[in-house]
Design a protein around this motif. Structure first.
Motif, PDB file in Angstrom:
ATOM      1  N   ALA A  95       0.867  -1.182   0.000  1.00 11.95           N
ATOM      2  CA  ALA A  95       0.000   0.000   0.000  1.00 11.95           C
ATOM      3  C   ALA A  95       0.903   1.231   0.000  1.00 11.95           C
ATOM      4  CB  ALA A  95      -0.908   0.002   1.229  1.00 11.95           C
ATOM      5  N   PRO A  96       0.391   2.368  -0.463  1.00 14.41           N
ATOM      6  CA  PRO A  96       1.227   3.576  -0.539  1.00 14.41           C
ATOM      7  C   PRO A  96       1.862   3.989   0.792  1.00 14.41           C
ATOM      8  CG  PRO A  96      -0.797   3.898  -1.776  1.00 14.41           C
ATOM      9  CD  PRO A  96      -0.943   2.597  -1.035  1.00 14.41           C
ATOM     10  N   ASP A  97       1.199   3.687   1.913  1.00 15.19           N
ATOM     11  CA  ASP A  97       1.724   4.096   3.214  1.00 15.19           C
ATOM     12  C   ASP A  97       2.514   2.987   3.917  1.00 15.19           C
ATOM     13  OD1 ASP A  97      -0.538   2.553   3.562  1.00 15.19           O
ATOM     14  OD2 ASP A  97      -1.175   3.602   5.373  1.00 15.19           O
ATOM     15  N   LYS A  98       2.814   1.906   3.209  1.00 12.62           N
ATOM     16  CA  LYS A  98       3.546   0.763   3.772  1.00 12.62           C
ATOM     17  C   LYS A  98       4.958   0.704   3.182  1.00 12.62           C
ATOM     18  CE  LYS A  98      -0.031  -0.820   6.005  1.00 12.62           C
ATOM     19  NZ  LYS A  98      -0.182  -0.552   7.395  1.00 12.62           N
ATOM     20  N   PRO A  99       5.889   0.065   3.901  1.00 15.22           N
ATOM     21  CA  PRO A  99       7.251  -0.073   3.363  1.00 15.22           C
ATOM     22  C   PRO A  99       7.309  -1.091   2.218  1.00 15.22           C
ATOM     23  CG  PRO A  99       7.065  -1.205   5.468  1.00 15.22           C
ATOM     24  CD  PRO A  99       5.761  -0.475   5.244  1.00 15.22           C
ATOM     25  N   ASP A 100       8.385  -1.025   1.441  1.00 14.51           N
ATOM     26  CA  ASP A 100       8.605  -1.977   0.355  1.00 14.51           C
ATOM     27  C   ASP A 100       8.635  -3.399   0.898  1.00 14.51           C
ATOM     28  OD1 ASP A 100       8.869   0.180  -1.332  1.00 14.51           O
ATOM     29  OD2 ASP A 100      11.036   0.011  -1.557  1.00 14.51           O
ATOM     30  N   PHE A 101       8.178  -4.351   0.075  1.00 19.69           N
ATOM     31  CA  PHE A 101       8.284  -5.758   0.458  1.00 19.69           C
ATOM     32  C   PHE A 101       9.752  -6.117   0.682  1.00 19.69           C
ATOM     33  CE2 PHE A 101       4.195  -5.986  -1.874  1.00 19.69           C
ATOM     34  CZ  PHE A 101       3.429  -6.626  -0.913  1.00 19.69           C
ATOM     35  N   LYS A 102      10.609  -5.688  -0.241  1.00 16.96           N
ATOM     36  CA  LYS A 102      12.046  -5.910  -0.153  1.00 16.96           C
ATOM     37  C   LYS A 102      12.762  -4.637  -0.574  1.00 16.96           C
ATOM     38  CE  LYS A 102      12.655 -10.162   1.165  1.00 16.96           C
ATOM     39  NZ  LYS A 102      13.460 -10.507   2.325  1.00 16.96           N
ATOM     40  N   LYS A 103      13.799  -4.288   0.169  1.00 17.92           N
ATOM     41  CA  LYS A 103      14.610  -3.128  -0.186  1.00 17.92           C
ATOM     42  C   LYS A 103      15.768  -3.584  -1.069  1.00 17.92           C
ATOM     43  CE  LYS A 103      13.622  -0.461   3.989  1.00 17.92           C
ATOM     44  NZ  LYS A 103      12.435   0.086   3.426  1.00 17.92           N
ATOM     45  N   GLU A 104      16.265  -2.679  -1.902  1.00 19.99           N
ATOM     46  CA  GLU A 104      17.431  -2.969  -2.738  1.00 19.99           C
ATOM     47  C   GLU A 104      18.546  -3.525  -1.863  1.00 19.99           C
ATOM     48  OE1 GLU A 104      18.488  -2.219  -6.117  1.00 19.99           O
ATOM     49  OE2 GLU A 104      16.451  -1.736  -6.698  1.00 19.99           O
ATOM     50  N   GLY A 105      19.178  -4.587  -2.326  1.00 18.41           N
ATOM     51  CA  GLY A 105      20.318  -5.156  -1.632  1.00 18.41           C
ATOM     52  C   GLY A 105      19.978  -6.255  -0.637  1.00 18.41           C
ATOM     53  N   GLU A 106      18.691  -6.432  -0.313  1.00 14.54           N
ATOM     54  CA  GLU A 106      18.314  -7.471   0.636  1.00 14.54           C
ATOM     55  C   GLU A 106      18.373  -8.850  -0.023  1.00 14.54           C
ATOM     56  OE1 GLU A 106      15.411  -5.626   3.978  1.00 14.54           O
ATOM     57  OE2 GLU A 106      14.413  -6.243   2.132  1.00 14.54           O
ATOM     58  N   ASP A 107      18.584  -9.871   0.804  1.00 18.00           N
ATOM     59  CA  ASP A 107      18.560 -11.253   0.334  1.00 18.00           C
ATOM     60  C   ASP A 107      17.109 -11.721   0.234  1.00 18.00           C
ATOM     61  OD1 ASP A 107      21.295 -11.097   0.452  1.00 18.00           O
ATOM     62  OD2 ASP A 107      21.496 -12.310   2.260  1.00 18.00           O
ATOM     63  N   VAL A 108      16.882 -12.736  -0.610  1.00 20.04           N
ATOM     64  CA  VAL A 108      15.529 -13.272  -0.775  1.00 20.04           C
ATOM     65  C   VAL A 108      15.533 -14.790  -0.650  1.00 20.04           C
ATOM     66  CG1 VAL A 108      14.743 -11.377  -2.252  1.00 20.04           C
ATOM     67  CG2 VAL A 108      15.697 -13.428  -3.304  1.00 20.04           C
ATOM     68  N   GLU A 109      14.383 -15.307  -0.267  1.00 20.86           N
ATOM     69  CA  GLU A 109      14.098 -16.740  -0.225  1.00 20.86           C
ATOM     70  C   GLU A 109      12.961 -16.991  -1.218  1.00 20.86           C
ATOM     71  OE1 GLU A 109      15.743 -19.062   1.458  1.00 20.86           O
ATOM     72  OE2 GLU A 109      17.077 -17.554   2.293  1.00 20.86           O
ATOM     73  N   PRO A 110      12.801 -18.218  -1.682  1.00 13.40           N
ATOM     74  CA  PRO A 110      11.781 -18.501  -2.708  1.00 13.40           C
ATOM     75  C   PRO A 110      10.374 -18.005  -2.376  1.00 13.40           C
ATOM     76  CG  PRO A 110      13.212 -20.387  -2.462  1.00 13.40           C
ATOM     77  CD  PRO A 110      13.595 -19.413  -1.364  1.00 13.40           C
ATOM     78  N   SER A 111       9.968 -18.104  -1.127  1.00 12.26           N
ATOM     79  CA  SER A 111       8.591 -17.712  -0.775  1.00 12.26           C
ATOM     80  C   SER A 111       8.425 -16.223  -0.480  1.00 12.26           C
ATOM     81  CB  SER A 111       8.115 -18.520   0.430  1.00 12.26           C
ATOM     82  OG  SER A 111       8.926 -18.227   1.553  1.00 12.26           O
ATOM     83  N   ASP A 112       9.518 -15.453  -0.494  1.00  6.09           N
ATOM     84  CA  ASP A 112       9.434 -14.014  -0.201  1.00  6.09           C
ATOM     85  C   ASP A 112       8.651 -13.277  -1.280  1.00  6.09           C
ATOM     86  OD1 ASP A 112      10.991 -14.392   2.042  1.00  6.09           O
ATOM     87  OD2 ASP A 112      12.800 -13.487   1.181  1.00  6.09           O
ATOM     88  N   THR A 113       7.709 -12.442  -0.860  1.00 10.10           N
ATOM     89  CA  THR A 113       7.002 -11.561  -1.788  1.00 10.10           C
ATOM     90  C   THR A 113       7.898 -10.370  -2.073  1.00 10.10           C
ATOM     91  OG1 THR A 113       4.861 -12.231  -0.891  1.00 10.10           O
ATOM     92  CG2 THR A 113       4.926 -10.159  -2.131  1.00 10.10           C
ATOM     93  N   ILE A 114       8.123 -10.084  -3.359  1.00  8.96           N
ATOM     94  CA  ILE A 114       8.962  -8.937  -3.717  1.00  8.96           C
ATOM     95  C   ILE A 114       8.133  -7.793  -4.287  1.00  8.96           C
ATOM     96  CG2 ILE A 114      10.994 -10.377  -4.107  1.00  8.96           C
ATOM     97  CD1 ILE A 114      10.474  -9.727  -7.183  1.00  8.96           C
ATOM     98  N   GLY A 115       6.864  -8.067  -4.599  1.00 11.56           N
ATOM     99  CA  GLY A 115       6.007  -7.026  -5.140  1.00 11.56           C
ATOM    100  C   GLY A 115       4.651  -7.580  -5.530  1.00 11.56           C
ATOM    101  N   LEU A 116       3.872  -6.704  -6.147  1.00 16.27           N
ATOM    102  CA  LEU A 116       2.535  -7.058  -6.629  1.00 16.27           C
ATOM    103  C   LEU A 116       2.412  -6.626  -8.084  1.00 16.27           C
ATOM    104  CD1 LEU A 116       0.421  -5.535  -3.708  1.00 16.27           C
ATOM    105  CD2 LEU A 116       0.992  -7.944  -4.005  1.00 16.27           C
ATOM    106  N   VAL A 117       1.676  -7.400  -8.864  1.00 15.41           N
ATOM    107  CA  VAL A 117       1.295  -6.965 -10.206  1.00 15.41           C
ATOM    108  C   VAL A 117      -0.213  -6.803 -10.182  1.00 15.41           C
ATOM    109  CG1 VAL A 117       1.189  -7.551 -12.647  1.00 15.41           C
ATOM    110  CG2 VAL A 117       3.247  -8.092 -11.350  1.00 15.41           C
TER     111      VAL A 117
END
Length: 80
Positions: free
Chosen positions: A19-41
């Motif tokens: 949502a516009p008032d929420k932080p990013d799912f993932k910030k640049e440079g962060e590590d990810v795991e397969p189940s991590d949400t990185i965004g929405l389409v």
């Protein structure tokens, strides 16, 4: 270090936060795991979660927040 591409599953508008008032799912440079949400389409008022689908280091986004994307377009990359 090789890079792994994360692609959009469908065409629409890519959002990096829930949502516009929420932080990013993932910030640049962060590590990810397969189940991590990185965004929405968003397609026709329906929001589809985009998961990393891989384990990786240092995510780099190749599209901006609220940018139109095509199905199969690379939206982010991570290191192995």
């Amino acid at each position: 270090m090789s890079r792994i591409e994360i692609k959009s599953p469908l065409p629409g508008t890519f959002y990096r936060r829930p949502a516009p008032d929420k932080p990013d799912f993932k910030k640049e440079g962060e590590d990810v795991e397969p189940s991590d949400t990185i965004g929405l389409v968003e397609v026709m008022k329906t929001f589809i979660e985009v998961h990393a689908g891989v384990t990786g280091r240092g995510i780099v986004f190749l599209v901006d927040d609220a940018e139109a994307v095509m199905a199969g377009q690379v939206i982010a990359e991570v290191g192995e």
